[in-house]
Design an enzyme around this catalytic site. Structure first.
Site, PDB file in Angstrom:
ATOM      1  CD  GLU A   1      -0.838   1.072 -27.905  1.00  0.00           C
ATOM      2  OE1 GLU A   1      -1.512   0.745 -27.382  1.00  0.00           O
ATOM      3  OE2 GLU A   1      -0.309   2.114 -29.378  1.00  0.00           O
TER       4      GLU A   1
ATOM      5  CD  GLU B   1       7.648   1.459 -31.689  1.00  0.00           C
ATOM      6  OE1 GLU B   1       6.282   2.021 -32.225  1.00  0.00           O
ATOM      7  OE2 GLU B   1       8.501   1.656 -32.746  1.00  0.00           O
TER       8      GLU B   1
ATOM      9  CD  GLU C   1      -6.799   8.548 -34.885  1.00  0.00           C
ATOM     10  OE1 GLU C   1      -6.677   7.445 -34.053  1.00  0.00           O
ATOM     11  OE2 GLU C   1      -8.313   8.845 -34.524  1.00  0.00           O
TER      12      GLU C   1
ATOM     13  CG  ASP D   1       5.889   1.243 -40.689  1.00  0.00           C
ATOM     14  OD1 ASP D   1       5.443   2.783 -40.333  1.00  0.00           O
ATOM     15  OD2 ASP D   1       6.495   0.800 -39.995  1.00  0.00           O
TER      16      ASP D   1
ATOM     17  NE  ARG E   1       3.955  12.099 -30.632  1.00  0.00           N
ATOM     18  CZ  ARG E   1       5.556  11.686 -30.461  1.00  0.00           C
ATOM     19  NH1 ARG E   1       5.874  11.656 -31.005  1.00  0.00           N
ATOM     20  NH2 ARG E   1       5.206  11.861 -28.557  1.00  0.00           N
TER      21      ARG E   1
HETATM   22  C1  LIG Z   1       2.857   4.994 -38.656  1.00  0.00           C
HETATM   23  S1  LIG Z   1       3.700   4.401 -37.012  1.00  0.00           S
HETATM   24  C2  LIG Z   1       2.414   4.071 -35.895  1.00  0.00           C
HETATM   25  C3  LIG Z   1       2.568   4.916 -34.474  1.00  0.00           C
HETATM   26  C4  LIG Z   1       2.014   5.462 -33.495  1.00  0.00           C
HETATM   27  N1  LIG Z   1       1.015   3.412 -33.005  1.00  0.00           N
HETATM   28  C5  LIG Z   1       0.611   5.859 -33.792  1.00  0.00           C
HETATM   29  O1  LIG Z   1      -0.341   5.774 -34.254  1.00  0.00           O
HETATM   30  O2  LIG Z   1       0.629   7.433 -33.310  1.00  0.00           O
HETATM   31  C6  LIG Z   1       4.341   2.345 -36.767  1.00  0.00           C
HETATM   32  C7  LIG Z   1       4.391   2.825 -35.940  1.00  0.00           C
HETATM   33  O3  LIG Z   1       4.814   1.202 -35.343  1.00  0.00           O
HETATM   34  C8  LIG Z   1       6.483   0.537 -35.045  1.00  0.00           C
HETATM   35  N2  LIG Z   1       6.660  -0.778 -35.645  1.00  0.00           N
HETATM   36  C9  LIG Z   1       6.613  -1.354 -37.440  1.00  0.00           C
HETATM   37  N3  LIG Z   1       7.128  -2.674 -37.354  1.00  0.00           N
HETATM   38  C10 LIG Z   1       7.116  -2.912 -36.026  1.00  0.00           C
HETATM   39  C11 LIG Z   1       6.775  -4.109 -35.417  1.00  0.00           C
HETATM   40  N4  LIG Z   1       7.183  -5.522 -36.538  1.00  0.00           N
HETATM   41  N5  LIG Z   1       6.594  -4.401 -34.075  1.00  0.00           N
HETATM   42  C12 LIG Z   1       6.786  -3.612 -33.145  1.00  0.00           C
HETATM   43  N6  LIG Z   1       6.323  -2.226 -34.054  1.00  0.00           N
HETATM   44  C13 LIG Z   1       6.490  -2.001 -35.215  1.00  0.00           C
HETATM   45  C14 LIG Z   1       7.731   1.252 -36.269  1.00  0.00           C
HETATM   46  O4  LIG Z   1       7.790   1.674 -34.715  1.00  0.00           O
HETATM   47  C15 LIG Z   1       6.744   3.174 -35.610  1.00  0.00           C
HETATM   48  O5  LIG Z   1       6.582   3.077 -35.105  1.00  0.00           O
END
Ligand SMILES: C[S@@+](CC[C@H](N)C(=O)[O-])C[C@H]1O[C@@H](n2cnc3c(N)ncnc32)[C@H](O)[C@@H]1O
Length: 238
Positions: free
Chosen positions: A69, A94, A220, A143, A218
């Site tokens: 994930e 993460e 979502e 993101d 979270r």
């Molecule tokens: C909008 S949040 C969504 C978090 C989670 N998947 C959720 O749906 O609640 C995007 C997440 O992707 C992580 N993220 C961004 N770029 C990443 C990367 N290159 N490798 C791993 N995680 C990354 C960010 O730190 C953030 O926690």
């Protein structure tokens, strides 16, 4: 299959991640989890230069398959999958330390033994995974980087999909979710154009309805509260 593979030299590793690594200061309990629990659950770091991470000895007891994930946020989805699939090992990536602390809390509460954590940018690790090493990959609400000049920062790119094709086993699944219409179009355009992936759905509701084995994240929950509807994409690697 690969067209746009990135070269993971050390400088590139540090310049490619544009998100947040820290939020509000960790509470004492969260700090204790990071200091005491994380070291035992760390993935071996990806090699600094070209090399492959050996997945065979990562999980104890051994697992029948490995899932990944990317950007697990607070870790709710990852912990749910780990609890419901004890014969599978799940690697979570993460870079946001508060999210890592949250996942560690879920792991401790659930007594989960089949999770390993890469508390950093997923991409250098993905680059170092063995071909056919993964059975499933989850990228949930990445993101969206909505500004055109930032589109290059989106994780889903043709080169990234080529790499997913390599690290997934034949028949393996790639699951993505987004509530951003622009990113949804972007994902669908790249996935449907890719010769190595096929949509598992047959009707529109397969895009709009979450499957029973796909718990809400979270992010979502927040998106729904704010009136945005997520789309769920599942593609099979063939
Ligand atoms: C909008 S949040 C969504 C978090 C989670 N998947 C959720 O749906 O609640 C995007 C997440 O992707 C992580 N993220 C961004 N770029 C990443 C990367 N290159 N490798 C791993 N995680 C990354 C960010 O730190 C953030 O926690």
């Amino acid at each position: 299959m690969r067209t746009g593979a990135v070269s993971w030299d050390v400088d590139a590793r540090h310049s490619l991640f544009h998100g947040r690594r820290k939020g509000r200061p960790l509470r004492q309990g969260q700090q204790a989890l990071i200091e005491n629990r994380l070291p035992d659950l760390l993935m071996p770091p990806p090699p600094e230069t070209v090399g492959t991470v050996d997945l065979s000895g990562v999980f104890d007891p051994p697992v029948r398959a490995v899932w990944l994930e990317i950007g697990f946020g607070g870790g709710e989805h990852l912990a749910w999958q780990a609890e419901h699939n004890p014969d599978v090992g799940i690697i979570g990536c993460e870079p946001f330390v508060n999210g890592v602390a949250s996942l560690l809390r879920h792991i401790a509460h659930g007594g989960l033994r089949n999770v390993r954590i890469h508390p950093d940018d997923a991409r250098p690790l993905i680059e170092a995974l063995p071909s056919g090493g993964l059975e499933r990959v989850f990228l949930l609400h990445p993101d969206p980087w909505p500004k055109r000049r930032h589109h290059g920062r989106r994780l889903v790119q043709r080169g990234w999909l080529d790499r997913m094709w390599e690290v997934l086993v034949p028949g393996g699944l790639l699951r993505l979710a987004t509530d951003d219409v622009g990113y949804l179009r972007w994902m669908l355009a790249r996935l449907t154009a890719h010769p190595g992936f096929r949509w598992t759905g047959t009707q529109l509701t397969d895009l709009t309805d979450r499957r029973a084995d796909w718990p809400e994240t979270r992010y979502e929950t927040k998106a729904r509260r704010q009136g945005r509807s997520p789309a769920y994409l599942e593609f099979r690697r063939h």
